[in-house]
Enzyme design. Structure first.
Site, PDB file in Angstrom:
ATOM      1  N   HIS A 163       0.852  -1.205   0.000  1.00 47.31           N
ATOM      2  CA  HIS A 163       0.000   0.000   0.000  1.00 47.31           C
ATOM      3  C   HIS A 163       0.887   1.254   0.000  1.00 47.31           C
ATOM      4  O   HIS A 163       0.991   1.960   1.000  1.00 47.31           O
ATOM      5  CB  HIS A 163      -0.863  -0.082   1.257  1.00 47.31           C
ATOM      6  CG  HIS A 163      -1.976   0.896   1.376  1.00 47.31           C
ATOM      7  ND1 HIS A 163      -1.819   2.255   1.193  1.00 47.31           N
ATOM      8  CD2 HIS A 163      -3.271   0.711   1.694  1.00 47.31           C
ATOM      9  CE1 HIS A 163      -2.979   2.849   1.400  1.00 47.31           C
ATOM     10  NE2 HIS A 163      -3.878   1.943   1.706  1.00 47.31           N
ATOM     11  N   GLU A 265      -0.946   1.247  -5.269  1.00 47.85           N
ATOM     12  CA  GLU A 265      -0.705   0.034  -4.495  1.00 47.85           C
ATOM     13  C   GLU A 265      -0.633  -1.173  -5.429  1.00 47.85           C
ATOM     14  O   GLU A 265      -1.544  -1.401  -6.216  1.00 47.85           O
ATOM     15  CB  GLU A 265      -1.839  -0.145  -3.480  1.00 47.85           C
ATOM     16  CG  GLU A 265      -2.103   1.125  -2.673  1.00 47.85           C
ATOM     17  CD  GLU A 265      -3.404   1.065  -1.881  1.00 47.85           C
ATOM     18  OE1 GLU A 265      -3.796  -0.048  -1.470  1.00 47.85           O
ATOM     19  OE2 GLU A 265      -4.028   2.108  -1.670  1.00 47.85           O
TER      20      GLU A 265
HETATM   21  C1  BG6 Z   1      -6.987   2.149   0.409  1.00 45.66           C
HETATM   22  C2  BG6 Z   1      -8.407   1.740   0.253  1.00 45.66           C
HETATM   23  O1  BG6 Z   1      -6.166   1.149  -0.101  1.00 45.66           O
HETATM   24  O2  BG6 Z   1      -6.678   2.334   1.778  1.00 45.66           O
HETATM   25  C3  BG6 Z   1      -9.301   2.847   0.858  1.00 45.66           C
HETATM   26  O3  BG6 Z   1      -8.720   1.548  -1.106  1.00 45.66           O
HETATM   27  C4  BG6 Z   1      -8.893   3.089   2.305  1.00 45.66           C
HETATM   28  O4  BG6 Z   1     -10.647   2.447   0.772  1.00 45.66           O
HETATM   29  C5  BG6 Z   1      -7.405   3.391   2.351  1.00 45.66           C
HETATM   30  O5  BG6 Z   1      -9.630   4.178   2.811  1.00 45.66           O
HETATM   31  C6  BG6 Z   1      -6.849   3.644   3.758  1.00 45.66           C
HETATM   32  O6  BG6 Z   1      -7.171   2.622   4.624  1.00 45.66           O
HETATM   33  P1  BG6 Z   1      -6.763   2.726   6.142  1.00 45.66           P
HETATM   34  O7  BG6 Z   1      -7.319   1.501   6.814  1.00 45.66           O
HETATM   35  O8  BG6 Z   1      -5.257   2.751   6.210  1.00 45.66           O
HETATM   36  O9  BG6 Z   1      -7.358   4.013   6.670  1.00 45.66           O
END
Ligand code: BG6
Length: 300
Positions: A163, A265
């Site tokens: 990510h 990602e």
């Molecule tokens: C992204 C998702 O990868 O991560 C989003 O597609 C999400 O929907 C974002 O809001 C952040 O997620 P988190 O759990 O780190 O707040």
């Protein structure tokens, strides 16, 4: 640089913000990786600017997700399908990985290896035997390889994403190429669309899961650089920027920081969920290169 300068090759085990970490410096640049989540939080190529974004509001606490760098989402992506009380994006990003050691190759590339195995805590939400292995390599590029092996007797499925939060000069001024013609699930509308644009530009909240194995280019004239994200063993690319309102809702992201980040990602999620039979393994590999823009693209 040509000759290898051994004096700058260093892997240092350290504690940063109360978290165990590895710091690497070699002729190619520098890295900082937390043991928690094996999360790379800094990659700075020699002579260049940091490639990764980390929020100034991120909680750097044990067992709390860090907002920035390269969190590993595993074994599910987003909310758990059936059990909404489980942490979003799985347990890997808040688990302490074992540091398995580091090495320097003949070319001077430094690699760090981390591991995470099934145990009582992981079985509560993912009742399977697995071993995850993560290699972080600092060479001409940053290379990340996340491998999952089924060490049990029954098949299982999993999702995974590296990510990656990229630092940008101003998200409204950058573009992502490489996704034209690919289909995507728009997570905001729930609809499946096809990318019609030559380049993805960000002027509102974007949360898309592309079915794509393609190389992406993040072109940032403001930083005079292009980040090239190429991958293997990854059939999904998620593009995410929270924009104004979602940034305000996220306690660990400054209200204006959506302008400074863009997530691209490298993943295997939703229709690209991976199934592993006993003894099988799957590797998701991404290579991140930071290049100067040539004159033509600098001019836009
Ligand atoms: C992204 C998702 O990868 O991560 C989003 O597609 C999400 O929907 C974002 O809001 C952040 O997620 P988190 O759990 O780190 O707040």
């Amino acid at each position: 640089m040509s000759a290898r300068d051994e004096s700058t090759d260093k892997i240092i085990e350290t504690v940063e913000n109360g978290l165990l970490a590895l710091r690497v410096r070699n002729r190619f640049g520098s890295l900082l990786v937390y043991r928690q989540g094996a999360q790379v939080v800094d990659y700075t190529p020699a002579g260049g600017a940091p490639v990764l974004f980390v929020s100034r509001a991120s909680r750097l606490e044990r067992k709390k997700a860090i907002r920035g760098g390269v969190p590993i989402c595993f074994p599910w992506f987003g909310p758990h399908e059936e059990r909404k009380e489980l942490p979003a994006h799985g347990f890997a990003r808040t688990s302490e990985f074992e540091y398995l050691g580091g090495a320097t190759s003949a070319s001077g590339e430094v690699s760090l290896r981390f591991g995470l195995k099934a145990g009582p805590a992981t079985r509560e939400s993912f009742p399977y035997d697995f071993e995850a292995h993560y290699e972080v390599r600092l060479g001409e590029n940053l290379t990340l390889v996340f491998t999952v092996r089924n060490t049990g007797n029954v098949p299982f499925t999993f999702e995974a994403a590296l990510h990656t939060y990229f630092a940008v000069s101003d998200v409204r001024q950058v573009e992502v190429t490489g996704l034209t013609g690919e289909s995507y699930l728009d997570q905001l509308s729930g609809r499946v669309e096809q990318e019609a644009e030559r380049a993805v530009r960000i002027s509102r909240e974007v949360d898309r899961i592309y079915t794509s194995r393609a190389t992406c280019h993040l072109v940032d004239p403001g930083l005079d650089r292009e980040i090239v994200v190429s991958k293997q063993g990854s059939a999904s690319t998620v593009v995410w920027n929270p924009w104004i309102e979602k940034s305000q809702r996220l306690a660990d992201l400054g209200d204006d920081e959506y302008l400074r980040m863009l997530c691209i990602e490298s993943a295997n999620v939703r229709p690209e969920t991976i199934e592993l039979f006993p003894s099988e393994a799957h590797a998701l590999q991404v290579s991140i290169a930071s290049e100067r823009l040539d004159a033509e693209r600098r001019a836009g």
